[in-house]
Design an enzyme around this catalytic site. Structure first.
Site, PDB file in Angstrom:
ATOM      1  N   TYR A 179       0.926  -1.271  -0.018  1.00  0.00           N
ATOM      2  CA  TYR A 179       0.065  -0.098  -0.004  1.00  0.00           C
ATOM      3  C   TYR A 179       1.020   1.290   0.027  1.00  0.00           C
ATOM      4  O   TYR A 179       1.971   1.245   0.238  1.00  0.00           O
ATOM      5  CB  TYR A 179      -1.225   0.105   1.043  1.00  0.00           C
ATOM      6  CG  TYR A 179      -0.747  -0.263   2.411  1.00  0.00           C
ATOM      7  CD1 TYR A 179       0.400   0.072   2.935  1.00  0.00           C
ATOM      8  CD2 TYR A 179      -1.871  -0.350   3.395  1.00  0.00           C
ATOM      9  CE1 TYR A 179       0.830   0.057   4.495  1.00  0.00           C
ATOM     10  CE2 TYR A 179      -1.595  -0.512   4.933  1.00  0.00           C
ATOM     11  CZ  TYR A 179      -0.181  -0.292   5.497  1.00  0.00           C
ATOM     12  OH  TYR A 179      -0.243  -0.344   6.659  1.00  0.00           O
ATOM     13  N   GLU A 180       0.177   2.305  -0.144  1.00  0.00           N
ATOM     14  CA  GLU A 180       1.035   3.737  -0.373  1.00  0.00           C
ATOM     15  C   GLU A 180       1.793   3.708  -1.519  1.00  0.00           C
ATOM     16  O   GLU A 180       2.747   4.232  -1.591  1.00  0.00           O
ATOM     17  CB  GLU A 180       1.578   4.227   0.895  1.00  0.00           C
ATOM     18  CG  GLU A 180       0.754   4.857   1.948  1.00  0.00           C
ATOM     19  CD  GLU A 180      -0.241   6.037   1.489  1.00  0.00           C
ATOM     20  OE1 GLU A 180      -1.135   6.025   1.726  1.00  0.00           O
ATOM     21  OE2 GLU A 180       0.337   6.973   0.477  1.00  0.00           O
ATOM     22  N   GLY A 181       1.463   2.938  -2.668  1.00  0.00           N
ATOM     23  CA  GLY A 181       2.227   2.889  -3.695  1.00  0.00           C
ATOM     24  C   GLY A 181       3.215   1.571  -3.793  1.00  0.00           C
ATOM     25  O   GLY A 181       4.082   1.373  -2.672  1.00  0.00           O
TER      26      GLY A 181
END
Lengths: 592, 592
Positions: A437-439
Site C-alpha cells: 500500500y501507499e504505492g
C-alpha cells in the site's frame, strides 16, 4: 505487562547523532523546542505504549474489526481503552499547528511517536496515521472555516480521518476515478460512487469520521487532471458544529485479510453523500501529493516498527528456548539457542537492519523538517530534494526488508513459529501489506529511477554518495571499522556505476530503466543505509550521554551491516546493468 | 475446473535432459521401466490432479482439519473424495517393492507424482508423504511379518502412516525423547508418552493409521543411542489382520497454524498403547535416518511445488488485470500489468527459479536412484555422496526461495494479494513451514558445512564444480549464452573460494564454520542450480521431442537466471569468509 521494550535510547541516539536533531532545533522555525523535551516525551510515549497499547496487539489479530449487517464496524474492547488513552494523551497533536491545538514540533518527533505506536499495534496505529494525513490535507488546502471546524477535533483524534482514493478495478491508477460530485447549489456537493481499501473507513472508536474523497465534478477533463477532493463527514455537523445527521457514506463490507485484522479495510458507498470541496476544483491530485511523502515515510516506518517487535520476540525466545549443546558446552547439556552461531546470525541480521532502517527513516524525516525550517528557498529546496530522494528508499527498503526480518524472527521459533499462538506469525502476516500500500514497491522503484533520479540529473544522489566516500575514509582510521570502510567504498563505487548506467539510458530506453528499477532500489537503499550507519559508527567514538556498552553495540551492529550485509549490493549490479530484453523474451504461453 | 496447469513438458524435459533419465533406465535395476511409460503416467497423474485434487486446495485452507472433543479429527468433504480417488488410482505405490503391490519404479518418478500432488494441495499431500516415509522404514527395518501385514494396505494409502518423533520441549533434539516403551512379555510393548507436531496423526480419510513412534526401552543409554522405533497402529489388528480394538494412541489437540490448515498437526498421547519394535532395540535413530533423505528431498520439492502454484496464479492475474499504460501504448489506454517491466521481472524471477528448483530436486532424486541402481559398491557410493551433498541444498534452497517466490506472486496482485479471497496469501502462508520442518534450514546449513563438506574433504562438491566449469566453456559458444557462461565461471570461482575457506577452518573454528553456514548454503545452492540450468540450456540446442518455443523458453529462463540471479552469490562471499566474532560481540542486553 507487555513483552515490548521501547527503544528509547536507540531513537535518541539516531535523532541526535545521525539525523542531527541539534541542528534542526537550532533553526528559528523550531527554536521553541529543545531536544531533551523531545526525548522526555518519547520516553513517556514509550511507557504509555508498553502499558496501554502493546497488550492490545493480539486482540486486533484474533478478534479483529467486525462488520455488521447494519454497516457498523465494531472494534475489540481493548482497542477502545487504548484509543481513549491515546486521545487523552494528546501525543497525536504534537507536530501540528498550534493554532489548532498542536505544539508545532518537528515531524521527526511525530515519527518517533508513530514508531512506538506502530510497534505496539500496527493495525490500530493506522487510525491515527490516516487521521494525520487528513489533517495535513485539510491544513494545507482547506478553507479557514474548514480548518477551524475540523482540525481541533482531528488533532486530538476525537475525530478520525480517512483517504478515499482507490476504486474497484482502479488500484494504483488514480486517473481512473469515476466517483461523481455534483453541486447542490449551496456550496455543498453530492458525492456518489464506490471506494475500496478504505482504512478505518468505518469503526466505533470515535464519534466522527472525516472522509476525504477524490471525485470528478461535471465536465471535468479525463485522467488525474479532472479530480477534485471533497470532505465528507460521517455525520453532517449541526449548527453548533457537533456531529448531526448521518451522511450517506456507509461501509458495505470489510476485507478478510492476511494480516492487520484489527484495521478495518472498508468498501465505502457514497450515495449522494453531502461533501465540501477541499481546495480548488481539479486540484485533487495535487492535494493528495501533499500527504504522499509523509504517508510513504510512515509506511516505511511500519517496516522498521514491525521488524522491531518481531525481533524482540525472537530475541526473547532465543534466550528462553534450550536445545542442543552450544560449541564448547559440556556434552549432553542443553543450551539456549541464542548460543548457536546460525541463530546469532539471524539475530544480528535483524539487529543490524533495524538500526539501518531507523537511521534511514529518521534522516528522511529530518530532511523534511529541514526543508520546512530552512532559512531560504535554495536551502529548503536542497533539503526537499534529499527528502524526496529518500522517500522511495525509506518506503521500499524498509517494507521489503521487514518481510525478510519478520520471516527470520519466525524462523528462530522453529515449529513454534508456525503455530499462531506464539505470535511470531502475526508480525509476518501484518507486515506483508506494507510493501503494497501507499504505492507498491514497484511504484517506489519507478519513482526512484524516474522522478527522483531526474532531479538535477542524478546529482542529489551522487552528492550523497560523496559524503559516504568521506565517511568511508574516516571509518578506515577507527579501530575495528576497517572492513566496513572497505566495503562502503566498494558499495559506493557500485552505486555510482549503477546510477551512471541508468542516467545514460533514462532518455532512450525507459523499458530497461524500469526493468532495472527494483534491483536498483535495493542496491541504492542498502548503500544509503550503510552510509548512515557509518555516521552512527563514527559518532560512537565521541558521543556523550550514552552507556559505553550501548555505543559499543551500535558500532558492532553497524560494522556487521557494513561487512556482511552491504556487500550483497555488488551481486545486484548485473541485474541493474541488464537490458529488458530477457524480461520480454517470452510470451505468456512460454512463461507458463 | 482448476486454475492449475501441470507442467508435464517441463518435468519430462528436466527428467530427460538434466537428470539423465535414459541413463537411469538403462541400468539393470530399472530395466523393466521405460521413459515413455513414466511420462505417460506423469501426464495421467497431472490430469487427475487438475480434476480431482487441485480444486480442494481452498477447502483445506478455509475449512481445514477440525478436531473434536472425542479426539477425532474430521477432514473437509472434498478431501475425502480426492483421497478416495488417490487410493483408487494406485499412483502412490509406483516406487515401491512389487512384492507388496508396488511397481519398482525409480524414485524420480515418485518425485514427479509428489510434485503434482503438492502443487495441487500441499496440505493433503502430506498424508501420502508421511505414509511413504513409514513404508520406507517398515520396508527397510521391519520383520517379514510386519512387512507382509502392513505394507500392502499402506502402499495403496488405504492405511496411512505417521512419524512420531518430536516431544514437547525437545524440538529438533531427538536425543531428548522421553516416551517409554515397556515389554508386555508377548513380543508387544506398552508405549507411554506425548508427541507433538505429528502430521496427520489423526484424521478420518483412512480406516487405519500406522504410527511409527520413537521411544526408550528400560535401561537404555541416554541420548540418541537409547532410542528404539515402534509400530503403533490406531486399531490393533484382529486375527484376520483387519483393524480391531482401538489402541490407546489418541489426538488430544491440533495446532492452529499459519498455513496448511488442511493438514492436522496433532498432539498425540500414547497411554500404554500397544506397539511392536521395528528393527533392533536402540536402532531407532538409524531407522529414522533411512527416511530422512527422502523426506528432506520431498520438503525441498514442496518449495518447488508451492512456488509453481503461486506463480501460475500470479501469471494469470498479470494477464487479466489492466492498470496504467504500457510503455509505447497509446496514452490513456489501460494495459495488462504483464506489460510493465517490473511485473515482468517478478514473473521472470519466478519462472527462472522454478526451473532451477526443478533441475535441483530431480537431479537429486536421480542421484538417489543411481546409487540404488549402481553396478557396484564404488559407483553406488559415488552417487550416494552426490545425492547426500544435494539433500541440504534441495531442502534449504527450495524452501527459502519458495518464501520469496510466493511473496513475489502475492506482490503482483497488489492490494488484492493481501485479501484472502484471491488465494495468493494461502500459498505464502502454506509455504512458510517448509523452511522449518524436516530439520530447519539452519540445520540443513549445518549438515552441509559439517557432514556433507567433510565427504572426501570437499571433493564431492569440487568435482561437481569442475563439471560446471566445463559447461561454462560450452555455453560460451552458444548464441545468446555468453553472459551466462561468464557469470557461471565467476560463480564457480566464488564457490571454490568459499569452500576452500570453510575446509580450512572446519577443524579449528567450528563456530565460524557454523556462523557462515547459511550464506554458504545459499551461495552453493544457487551455483548448483545454475550449473544444472547450464545443462538444460545446452540441451536446448539439440533436444528432440519438444516445441521450438518451449526450448527457447527454457533457454531464456536459464540465461536470465545465469545473468541476473546467479551473480548475487558474489555478494554473499564476504559473509561466508567472515569469522563469528561479530556474531558473538553483543550480549543479550546489548542485542535488545
Amino acid at each position: 505487562m507487555s513483552d515490548y521494550t521501547p527503544p528509547v535510547d536507540d531513537i535518541r541516539f539516531v535523532m541526535n547523532e545521525v539525523a542531527d536533531l541539534g541542528d534542526l532545533l537550532a533553526t528559528e522555525r523550531f527554536g521553541h523546542v529543545d531536544a531533551d523535551t523531545i526525548h522526555d516525551i518519547v520516553a513517556e510515549v514509550g511507557r504509555f505504549m508498553v502499558d496501554v497499547v502493546a497488550p492490545t496487539n493480539v486482540d486486533g489479530d484474533r478478534i479483529g474489526a467486525q462488520w455488521h449487517d447494519d454497516g457498523s464496524v465494531t472494534m475489540p474492547e481493548s482497542f477502545h481503552t487504548a484509543f481513549q488513552g491515546w486521545v487523552a494523551s494528546g501525543f497525536g497533536a504534537m507536530p501540528f499547528d498550534s493554532e489548532f491545538g498542536g505544539a508545532d514540533f518537528p515531524w521527526i518527533s511525530a515519527i518517533a511517536v508513530q514508531e512506538l505506536f506502530t510497534t505496539s499495534n500496527m493495525a490500530l496505529s493506522l487510525c491515527p496515521l490516516l487521521t494525520q494525513g487528513a489533517i495535513d490535507a485539510i491544513h494545507a488546502h482547506g478553507s479557514d472555516e474548514q480548518r477551524a471546524t475540523y482540525l481541533p477535533k482531528m488533532l486530538t483524534s476525537e475525530w478520525t480521518g480517512t483517504m478515499n482514493l482507490t476504486e474497484p478495478h482502479a488500484g494504483s491508477d488514480v486517473g481512473a476515478v469515476t466517483t461523481k460530485a455534483e453541486p447542490n447549489g449551496d456550496g455543498s456537493w453530492k458525492i456518489t460512487g464506490s471506494k475500496i481499501f478504505i482504512t478505518f473507513g468505518e469503526h466505533d472508536l470515535a464519534e466522527q469520521i472525516i472522509h476525504l474523497v477524490l471525485a470528478r465534478t461535471p465536465g471535468s477533463p479525463p485522467g488525474t487532471k479532472g479530480i477534485s477532493m471533497f470532505l465528507v463527514p460521517k455525520f453532517v455537523l449541526d449548527a453548533d458544529g457537533n456531529p448531526g445527521e448521518r451522511n450517506a457514506a456507509t461501509c458495505s463490507s470489510i476485507e478478510h485479510k492476511l494480516g492487520i485484522h484489527g484495521s478495518p479495510t472498508c468498501v465505502m458507498q457514497f450515495e449522494e453523500a453531502t461533501g465540501w470541496l477541499v481546495g480548488n476544483e481539479h486540484d485533487g491530485m495535487r492535494n493528495m501529493f501533499t500527504m504522499m511523502n509523509n504517508a510513504r515515510l510512515s509506511v516505511g516506518l511500519q517496516g522498521l516498527s514491525v521488524s522491531d517487535r518481531a525481533y524482540q520476540r525472537s530475541l526473547q525466545y532465543a534466550q528462553d528456548r534450550e536445545q542442543g549443546s552450544a560449541i564448547g558446552a559440556p556434552k549432553g547439556t542443553s543450551s539456549p539457542i541464542i548460543e548457536h552461531p546460525d541463530v546469532r546470525r539471524m539475530l544480528m541480521t535483524q539487529r543490524a537492519w533495524i538500526d539501518a532502517m531507523r537511521c534511514l527513516v529518521y534522516t528522511n524525516a529530518a530532511a523534511l523538517d529541514r526543508s520546512d525550517a530552512a532559512a531560504d528557498a535554495d536551502e529548503s529546496r536542497a533539503w526537499r530534494e534529499l527528502a524526496d530522494l529518500m522517500i522511495p528508499l525509506s518506503k521500499g527498503i524498509c517494507t521489503d526488508v521487514c518481510n525478510e526480518m519478520t520471516s527470520l524472527a519466525l524462523q528462530i521459533h522453529g515449529g513454534m513459529g508456525f503455530v499462531e499462538e506464539t505470535g511470531a506469525a502475526q508480525h509476518y502476516r501484518d507486515a506483508r501489506i506494507a510493501a503494497i500500500y501507499e504505492g507498491t514497491n514497484g511504484i517506489q522503484a519507478a519513482d526512484l529511477v524516474g522522478r527522483k533520479l531526474a532531479m538535477r540529473n542524478g546529482a542529489v544522489l551522487t552528492e550523497l554518495l560523496d559524503t559516504f566516500d568521506q565517511r568511508a575514509a574516516t571509518l578506515a582510521d577507527i579501530d575495528g571499522l576497517g572492513g566496513f570502510s572497505t566495503q562502503l567504498s566498494a558499495a559506493v563505487a557500485t552505486a555510482r556505476t549503477a546510477t551512471e548506467h541508468l542516467l545514460s539510458i533514462a532518455g532512450t530506453d525507459p523499458r530497461s530503466l524500469l526493468g532495472s528499477s527494483t534491483p536498483y532500489l535495493r542496491l541504492i537503499g542498502t548503500t544509503v543505509c550503510a552510509g548512515l550507519l557509518a555516521k552512527a559508527a563514527i559518532a560512537t567514538t565521541d558521543a556523550e550521554g550514552y552507556d559505553a556498552g550501548f555505543l559499543a553495540a551500535k558500532r558492532e551492529s553497524a560494522a556487521f551491516f557494513g561487512e556482511q550485509i552491504l556487500p550483497t549490493v555488488n551481486g545486484l549490479l548485473p541485474a541493474v546493468l541488464s537490458t529488458s530484453d530477457r524480461l520480454y523474451a517470452l510470451d505468456a504461453t512460454q512463461l507458463l
